[in-house]
Enzyme design. Structure first.
Site, mmCIF file in Angstrom:
data_model
loop_
_atom_site.group_PDB
_atom_site.id
_atom_site.type_symbol
_atom_site.label_atom_id
_atom_site.label_comp_id
_atom_site.label_asym_id
_atom_site.label_seq_id
_atom_site.Cartn_x
_atom_site.Cartn_y
_atom_site.Cartn_z
ATOM 1 N N ASP A 17 27.104 81.607 54.692
ATOM 2 C CA ASP A 17 27.592 81.908 56.049
ATOM 3 C C ASP A 17 26.300 81.434 57.124
ATOM 4 O OD1 ASP A 17 29.148 82.486 58.265
ATOM 5 O OD2 ASP A 17 28.951 84.568 58.322
ATOM 6 N N HIS A 34 27.009 72.370 58.482
ATOM 7 C CA HIS A 34 27.534 72.178 57.249
ATOM 8 C C HIS A 34 26.969 71.344 56.232
ATOM 9 C CE1 HIS A 34 30.651 75.047 58.434
ATOM 10 N NE2 HIS A 34 31.233 74.130 59.257
ATOM 11 N N LEU A 128 24.767 76.134 33.411
ATOM 12 C CA LEU A 128 25.527 76.814 34.388
ATOM 13 C C LEU A 128 27.067 76.355 34.584
ATOM 14 C CD1 LEU A 128 24.640 78.773 36.886
ATOM 15 C CD2 LEU A 128 24.700 76.474 38.180
HETATM 16 C C1 FPP Z 1 30.300 79.258 56.846
HETATM 17 O O1 FPP Z 1 29.612 78.965 58.130
HETATM 18 C C2 FPP Z 1 30.454 78.193 55.895
HETATM 19 C C3 FPP Z 1 31.338 77.510 55.698
HETATM 20 C C4 FPP Z 1 32.989 77.888 56.148
HETATM 21 C C5 FPP Z 1 31.266 76.410 54.608
HETATM 22 C C6 FPP Z 1 30.453 76.361 53.608
HETATM 23 C C7 FPP Z 1 30.345 75.011 53.383
HETATM 24 C C8 FPP Z 1 29.144 74.188 53.020
HETATM 25 C C9 FPP Z 1 27.870 74.956 52.660
HETATM 26 C C10 FPP Z 1 29.162 72.753 52.874
HETATM 27 C C11 FPP Z 1 29.989 72.300 51.605
HETATM 28 C C12 FPP Z 1 30.158 72.831 50.412
HETATM 29 C C13 FPP Z 1 29.816 72.365 48.983
HETATM 30 C C14 FPP Z 1 29.974 73.257 47.839
HETATM 31 C C15 FPP Z 1 29.357 71.044 48.942
HETATM 32 P P1 FPP Z 1 30.180 79.309 59.484
HETATM 33 O O2 FPP Z 1 30.640 77.747 60.123
HETATM 34 O O3 FPP Z 1 31.063 80.369 59.562
HETATM 35 O O4 FPP Z 1 28.646 79.656 60.259
HETATM 36 P P2 FPP Z 1 28.789 80.298 61.762
HETATM 37 O O5 FPP Z 1 29.206 81.939 61.320
HETATM 38 O O6 FPP Z 1 27.410 80.289 62.070
HETATM 39 O O7 FPP Z 1 29.750 79.895 62.451
#
Ligand code: FPP
Length: 244
Positions: A17, A34, A128
């Site tokens: 997050d 992201h 893994l």
């Molecule tokens: C939450 O941050 C994160 C996500 C909803 C997506 C996670 C995805 C990645 C790290 C990249 C793609 C993944 C892989 C496995 C290649 P948020 O957007 O909710 O952050 P915020 O709370 O600060 O708005």
């Protein structure tokens, strides 16, 4: 303090997050957060492999994430596809075996195809297990497992009395994996957000304010060291009762 290589968790699960806030802090669009988060994924997958952990589950896209604005959803799907395309060779080299949990059938065809290909290509690896939670929700997973059991009861294969924890757990997406020993959530919130509701029953929880794009090897090792300070009792007492 350093982590003790002899007392590592077998399975670590991560709620990644803070990408949006990271991007906001940098004055960039959310998708750049992201994108930066993908580098953290790479660092943590590599570290988990080097430490010989059995499994790493990453919450990459939740059932609720479909409600984000269309361009962000498309951006995330694009990042996932690029990650799989670019990393396949590396995953194979590092003996990583890819698997997923969640409603893969809801992913765009292109993403699903490359995902299925990566799963096939890495199926023989003995390192893994990288478990990507995609279009995943803990409640959705439990509903699907319950439905399977109900169908077996309706078909006369199973009586209601035969349903126990193991029959239900066997219907979950990650039935072959041990429950996570450690859950890490980055980004400062302290909640589960519908992640692995059944499997996290006795997991140790580690919350850090570090935003996911700032989380790498060093922060992962710090979480493992913190885990090693915990006393896991699984609802039991620590010591046998003293003789009176
Ligand atoms: C939450 O941050 C994160 C996500 C909803 C997506 C996670 C995805 C990645 C790290 C990249 C793609 C993944 C892989 C496995 C290649 P948020 O957007 O909710 O952050 P915020 O709370 O600060 O708005």
């Amino acid at each position: 303090m350093r982590h003790d290589p002899a007392n590592l968790p077998r399975h670590v699960a991560i709620i990644m997050d803070g990408n949006g806030r990271w991007a906001h802090q940098q004055g960039k669009p959310r998708i750049m957060g992201h994108q930066a988060g993908v580098s953290s994924v790479q660092a943590v997958v590599r570290c988990a492999g080097e430490l010989n952990l059995d499994a790493l589950t990453l919450y990459a896209f939740s059932t609720e994430n479909w409600q984000r604005p269309g361009p962000e959803v498309e951006g995330l799907m694009g990042l996932l596809k690029t990650y799989l395309e670019n990393q396949l060779e590396q995953l194979v080299q590092n003996r990583v075996r890819l698997r997923t949990c969640g409603r893969i059938d809801r992913l765009p065809n292109q993403v699903r195809r490359i995902l299925e290909n990566s799963i096939r290509e890495t199926a023989g690896n003995d390192g893994l297990i990288l478990n990507l939670a995609l279009s995943y929700g803990g409640r959705d997973e439990l509903v699907r497992a319950t439905r399977q059991l109900a169908a077996r009861v309706a078909a006369g294969e199973l009586t209601p009395e035969q349903i126990d924890e193991s029959t239900l757990a066997a219907g979950l997406d990650s039935a072959e994996l041990p429950d996570p020993d450690l859950l890490i959530r980055t980004g400062g919130e302290r909640r589960l957000s519908n992640f692995l509701l059944w499997q996290l029953s006795y997991s140790e929880l580690y919350f850090t304010k570090t935003l996911w794009p700032d989380f790498g090897r060093e922060q992962f090792l710090a979480a493992l060291t913190d885990y090693q300070q915990r006393q896991r009792r699984f609802g039991r007492v620590n010591e046998p009762p003293a003789d009176t």
